[in-house]
Design an enzyme around this catalytic site. Structure first.
Site, mmCIF file in Angstrom:
data_model
loop_
_atom_site.group_PDB
_atom_site.id
_atom_site.type_symbol
_atom_site.label_atom_id
_atom_site.label_comp_id
_atom_site.label_asym_id
_atom_site.label_seq_id
_atom_site.Cartn_x
_atom_site.Cartn_y
_atom_site.Cartn_z
ATOM 1 N N ASP A 516 3.140 -2.287 64.633
ATOM 2 C CA ASP A 516 2.172 -1.151 65.353
ATOM 3 C C ASP A 516 3.012 0.076 65.338
ATOM 4 O OD1 ASP A 516 0.712 0.000 67.122
ATOM 5 O OD2 ASP A 516 0.418 -1.568 68.378
ATOM 6 N N HIS A 517 1.934 0.870 64.702
ATOM 7 C CA HIS A 517 2.423 2.154 64.116
ATOM 8 C C HIS A 517 2.785 3.239 65.524
ATOM 9 C CE1 HIS A 517 3.691 5.786 61.974
ATOM 10 N NE2 HIS A 517 3.764 4.948 60.989
ATOM 11 N N ARG A 518 1.929 2.627 66.541
ATOM 12 C CA ARG A 518 2.080 3.568 67.775
ATOM 13 C C ARG A 518 3.650 3.466 68.541
ATOM 14 N NH1 ARG A 518 -3.048 0.614 70.907
ATOM 15 N NH2 ARG A 518 -1.839 -1.156 70.108
#
Length: 544
Positions: A516-518
């Site tokens: 998850d790039h967040r």
């Protein structure tokens, strides 16, 4: 004679006790309808509170740091004097609706009024991307006429006059600037053209509504509401959103007319679109649509095109079988995760030559006892060590917070005749590789027999999806929310590897890490992958 109007906090949803972080007015200021009074900031959103009345600020009843809720009194405004006598034409522009400072007021007895582009800041030659009116339409003050879109913002131009559209002087694609004439309106004789004129007529209205009945409106409800207390974007109305938010919504198939804006003056933010999708995915219902119609699209609650209906039988023989319950449930979860998580997949090869030789030797040594090691057990144990080294991978997003877990429960995908299930090895950090191998085997058998319970599939921190028994090279597994990463592994293959002098055969395990790039950026994900590969190449590192 003038009238004192109380301006209160409007409906701000489920928020209460929200702190005031900024004040834009002081005693003596002259304000118009929709001018920002204050900014409130909750733990989830920041919102500007617009004025529902025009006039002079006589009293400010809050200060920065105060906490307010719906119905809290913010300021008292003395409405513009002059209701008894006709207001001069020159005074009208000073009290027009927000974002429309340069309109021509409609004559009291009717007449043709030019509606122009208001002050739009430093923008010029802004293209018209949408028109909402045509000749013959009847419009009211603040009805949207057109949408302009620059490279930084999208803005709806409201009408400063009410009446019948006599002429539209622009078309889609035209470029306009402040002062450009958009339409000509034949104003109705009885129409109050501007908020100033409407506010001036306040004394003729009922003297003061009860706060319970009209929590947002000023003391003259008919006049103030006609002037428009706009904040919320109404269902099916014109939407207010930036180009980036519109692009984000288009990408996800979301109709912005269905989304409630929580930005300044009802503007829709990316967070609003995300919240809308979350709500739709959880309930399966899009606001403004019946559950049946929302479900019929098979869009998971999003406003997507309906699923194509095809009579497959007319092309040849068919057989219809219902989806298994597992596939129905996992399909909904996967669709949600695919839409909601900005995921990126990173690939790495691990040299498991020595580890595989050790595994084979241990299995031969324990052949009589029945103990058997699997490569999955080694990968689970190595993953635990990697999670300890990179704690961001052992987290979950909870609103604006990141929850760090101090336990290590590792899930693994198990293939069954009815579909994929994901049992969980609890407290894998406290178990030996032999114990993990035995537990994964037992859980996989329960999965194939359809005997897994909810407790067997809950509490995971990190998931491993292994296709090693089937094959493949690399793939992009979908993150299993609320986790932030998943590891996919394929069948190990012999590859020639240069050792500095010659090519030697090495057993290589392809790994695919989706994150998850967040929470996890590319550098961190790559470091995790490299570290995990090092652990598998020399398993003694796990003890360090």
């Amino acid at each position: 004679m003038s009238q004192l109007i109380e301006v209160k906090v409007p409906d701000i949803g489920d928020f209460s006790e929200v702190p005031v972080i900024e004040l834009f007015v002081k005693v003596g200021d002259t304000i118009a309808v929709d001018d920002a009074i204050a900014t409130l900031e909750s733990d989830k959103a920041t919102m500007d509170v617009p004025s529902s009345a025009a006039g002079v600020v006589k009293e400010v009843l809050v200060k920065i740091g105060d906490k307010v809720g719906e119905g809290s009194l913010l300021i008292k405004v003395e409405a513009a004097d002059g209701a008894a006598a006709p207001a001069p034409q020159a005074a009208a522009p000073a009290a027009t609706a927000p974002a429309a400072p340069a309109p021509a007021a409609a004559p009291a007895a009717g007449g043709v009024v030019e509606v122009k582009v208001p002050d739009i800041g430093d923008f010029s030659d802004v293209p018209v991307i949408e028109l909402f009116v045509k000749a013959g339409d009847t419009i009211a003050v603040d009805d949207a006429i057109a949408t302009l879109e620059s490279d930084k913002a999208t803005m709806d131009v409201p009408s400063s006059a009410a009446g019948v559209v006599k002429e539209v002087l622009v078309k889609i694609g035209d470029k306009v600037s402040e002062g450009a004439v958009l339409i000509k309106v034949e104003a109705a004789g009885a129409t109050a053209p501007t908020p100033a004129a409407q506010a001036a007529s306040a004394p003729a209205a009922p003297p003061a509504p009860t706060p319970a009945a009209v929590p947002v409106a000023a003391a003259a409800p008919a006049a103030s509401q006609a002037a428009g207390a706009p904040s919320a974007v109404k269902l099916g109305g014109k939407v207010h959103a930036s180009p980036s938010v519109r692009a984000y919504a288009r990408e996800l198939g979301v109709d912005l007319a269905q989304v409630k804006g929580n930005g300044p003056k009802g503007r829709i933010t990316q967070a609003d679109v995300t919240a809308f999708i979350k709500g739709a995915m959880q309930t399966g219902v899009v606001p403004g649509k019946t559950p049946a119609s929302a479900g019929a699209s098979l869009g998971g609650g999003l406003d997507l095109l309906p699923w194509p209906k095809v009579d497959f039988a007319k092309f040849g023989e068919i057989e219809v079988k219902p989806l298994s319950r597992i596939k129905k449930i996992s399909g909904q979860n996967l669709a949600r995760n695919w839409v909601m998580i900005p995921a990126v997949t990173y690939h790495e090869d691990a040299d498991i030559t020595d580890l595989e030789a050790f595994r084979v030797a241990m299995n031969k040594e324990h052949e009589k006892s029945g103990k058997k090691l699997t490569m999955l057990a080694f990968i689970i144990k190595a993953s635990v060590r990697a999670l300890q080294e990179f704690p961001e991978f052992n987290t979950s997003l909870d609103g604006d917070n990141l929850v760090y877990k101090k336990y290590f429960n590792i899930a693994f995908a198990a293939d069954t005749p009815n579909g994929l299930v994901v049992p969980v090895v609890k407290d894998a950090d406290k178990k030996s590789v032999f114990e993990i191998a035995a537990e994964t085997g037992a859980l996989a058998k329960k999965a194939r027999d359809g005997k897994l319970g909810p407790a067997d599939m809950s509490g995971a921190c990190f998931t491993i999806s292994s296709l090693g028994g089937i094959g493949g090279t690399y793939f992009a597994p979908i993150v299993n929310a609320p986790e932030v990463a998943i590891l996919g592994v394929n069948k190990s293959v012999m590859k020639p590897v240069w050792d500095g002098k010659q090519f030697v055969p090495r057993l290589t395990l392809p790994m695919s890490l989706t994150a998850d790039h967040r929470v996890i950026d590319g550098a961190l994900a790559t470091r995790f992958n490299v570290y995990l590969a090092q652990l598998l190449a020399d398993f003694r590192r796990v003890m360090l």
